[in-house]
Enzyme design. Structure first.
Site, mmCIF file in Angstrom:
data_model
loop_
_atom_site.group_PDB
_atom_site.id
_atom_site.type_symbol
_atom_site.label_atom_id
_atom_site.label_comp_id
_atom_site.label_asym_id
_atom_site.label_seq_id
_atom_site.Cartn_x
_atom_site.Cartn_y
_atom_site.Cartn_z
ATOM 1 N N SER A 50 0.843 -1.196 0.000
ATOM 2 C CA SER A 50 0.000 0.000 0.000
ATOM 3 C C SER A 50 0.883 1.253 0.000
ATOM 4 C CB SER A 50 -0.968 -0.042 1.188
ATOM 5 O OG SER A 50 -1.996 0.903 1.044
ATOM 6 N N GLU A 80 -9.474 -5.694 -3.696
ATOM 7 C CA GLU A 80 -9.032 -4.583 -2.857
ATOM 8 C C GLU A 80 -9.555 -3.228 -3.322
ATOM 9 O OE1 GLU A 80 -4.809 -4.557 -2.543
ATOM 10 O OE2 GLU A 80 -4.448 -4.520 -4.680
ATOM 11 N N HIS A 122 -7.467 -5.805 0.583
ATOM 12 C CA HIS A 122 -6.259 -4.994 0.653
ATOM 13 C C HIS A 122 -5.499 -5.319 1.941
ATOM 14 C CE1 HIS A 122 -3.752 -1.617 -0.403
ATOM 15 N NE2 HIS A 122 -4.022 -0.970 0.709
#
Length: 495
Positions: A202, A312, A406
């Site tokens: 991320s 995600e 995610h």
């Protein structure tokens, strides 16, 4: 045989770690790699650590960077969040796990950079534990960096006082400082400073992308793992608008200028974080937009393992019905709306709901890592491997609905399912063993392949073969490749 406490000499002094019960891995937690960024050092490049006398006990994590208290939300249970305490500005610490029996072993090194939207996160998160990877013959390092207003405030006065005439990317400078620390000190832990891989997920993956792009990190690593995040969408602000946001921030907390801002408590500053998002094109850490740096091949050369997850997509607001979604696409994409709706259809509300999630996934994450893989593969100077994580992570109650969400791949990739309270099945344990072996092999050699593992082909932009990591592990053409190509063409034409 290792004893319970291990002392290592590094540049700034001696540090003591603690061994596991079987004596095979020693962890050193809370090693300072820069001076505390407080008072006059708030919003300055990280400064050298003051050397200490005697032995520093490094047996617990340093403070997570200043942020709000961790509260589980959406799909992220407590195992995905920082500990409740300590949290504070004095946060520039890192952690090392090693199974080396001497400083002469030259084991490969992995440096982990956490996510959290550049607003939260820390190296003390349970799923970032480094013991399992250390048992695979890797020196695992996790680092802290400043987040939120403390890591990314740009302001005209900060730019003026900087010798580099830039401001705003302090969190990235922390990462560079930690990588320099690794270069200078990791041999003492049995690591090889010439075989360093940086990895993140991320915002951590976006950070990895920044480290590969910045000239400040030249020569500090040779490989990169980027999970769900990069910076090819041209939405990073330049210095001037970031400075304007900083001026607005100062007004929002009642500060007359920089001197006032440095006097405010961290809690007072956190009341006004609006508009401070993350890395910017400051002309120093990032001299150009990342897409332009890569476009002309100025990035640091690395072998790359990158990918993203099936489920995600993140929606920032309520799900739209089919009619409203089509109207949004028409307004946003104009003459290209028909093309977009071909790949993200909305014949009814249920289909529109899924299309919104898929479009969000592809624009926020998929497109970014796909663009990175393509530009690097086309340049042909280094190897690229691409994955799609498809395993619907098991869960009970509310957690059962999120699928391959995610961050869901992280505990699989680093052999850390044991830290997550989910109803794991045999297929999850098998996937954990496979993924963590791929990741470990890549860290060691730049190639994820190894004995008894399904063959992971090098990524080629024409074939688009990627590794699907789910209930089955197999190489296939990338799912949704035509949609990604279409969106890339649309974005390229409108930039």
């Amino acid at each position: 045989m290792l004893t319970a406490k291990q002392v290592v000499q590094i540049n700034s002094g001696k540090v003591a770690g603690i061994a596991t019960s079987d004596g095979q891995v020693v962890s050193y937690k809370g090693i300072p790699f820069a001076a505390p960024p407080v008072v006059d050092l708030r919003w300055k490049a990280p400064q050298p650590v003051k050397p200490w006398e005697g032995v520093k006990e490094c047996t617990s994590f340093g403070a997570s960077p200043m942020q709000g208290k961790p509260v589980p939300f959406s799909m992220w249970s407590k195992e995905f969040l920082i500990p409740d305490e300590p949290i504070g500005e004095d946060c520039l610490y890192l952690n090392v796990w090693t199974a080396a029996k001497s400083s002469k072993e030259k084991l490969p090194v992995l440096v982990w950079i956490y996510g959290g939207g550049f607003q939260s996160g820390g190296s003390g998160v349970p799923i970032y534990d480094g013991e399992a990877m250390a048992r695979k013959g890797i020196v695992f390092v996790s680092i802290n960096y400043r987040v939120g207003i403390f890591g990314f405030l740009a302001h005209p006065e900060l730019t003026k006082e900087s010798p580099n005439k830039a401001s705003g990317n302090y969190g990235l400078m922390d990462q560079v400082a930690a990588l320099k620390w690794v270069k200078e000190n990791i041999a003492a832990f049995g690591g090889d400073p010439a075989n360093v891989t940086i990895a993140g997920q991320s915002a951590g993956s976006m950070s990895v992308n920044c480290m590969v792009a910045t000239p400040l990190a030249k020569g500090l690593f040779t490989k990169a793992i980027a999970e769900s995040g990069a910076n090819f969408g041209r939405n990073q602000p330049s210095l001037a608008p970031a400075e304007e946001a900083g001026v607005a921030f100062a007004k929002s907390v009642g500060a007359a200028g920089l001197a006032d801002l440095r006097k405010f408590s961290p809690q007072e500053l956190m009341k006004g974080q609006l508009g401070i998002r993350g890395p910017i094109i400051d002309g120093y850490v990032l001299p150009q937009h990342i897409a332009d740096i890569f476009g002309v091949g100025k990035q640091n050369p690395v072998d790359l393992l990158t990918g993203w997850n099936q489920d995600e997509g993140l929606l920032f607001g309520p799900v739209k019905n089919a009619s409203d979604f089509k109207a949004q696409i028409s307004q946003q994409y104009g003459d290209n709306a028909g093309k977009v709706l071909t790949y993200y259809p909305a014949s009814d509300d249920a289909e529109a709901s899924q299309s919104q999630l898929n479009l969000s996934r592809d624009m926020i994450f998929g497109f970014q890592n796909y663009a990175w893989a393509n530009v690097q593969a086309k340049q042909g100077k280094t190897k690229v491997y691409v994955y799609r994580f498809t395993r619907k992570v098991p869960g009970t109650g509310e957690y059962a609905k999120y699928g391959a969400f995610h961050t869901g791949e992280v505990p699989y990739a680093y052999d850390n399912l044991e830290f997550v309270d989910r109803p794991w099945e045999a297929v999850d344990r098998e996937l954990e063993a496979t993924m963590s072996s791929y990741w470990a092999n890549f860290v060691k050699t730049g190639n994820p392949n190894g004995k008894d593992l399904p063959e992971w082909p090098i990524y080629k932009p024409d074939a688009k073969q990627v590794m699907l990591l789910g209930t089955r592990v197999e190489a296939k053409p990338i799912p949704g490749g035509e949609a990604l190509d279409t969106m890339a063409a649309i974005l390229s034409a409108t930039k």
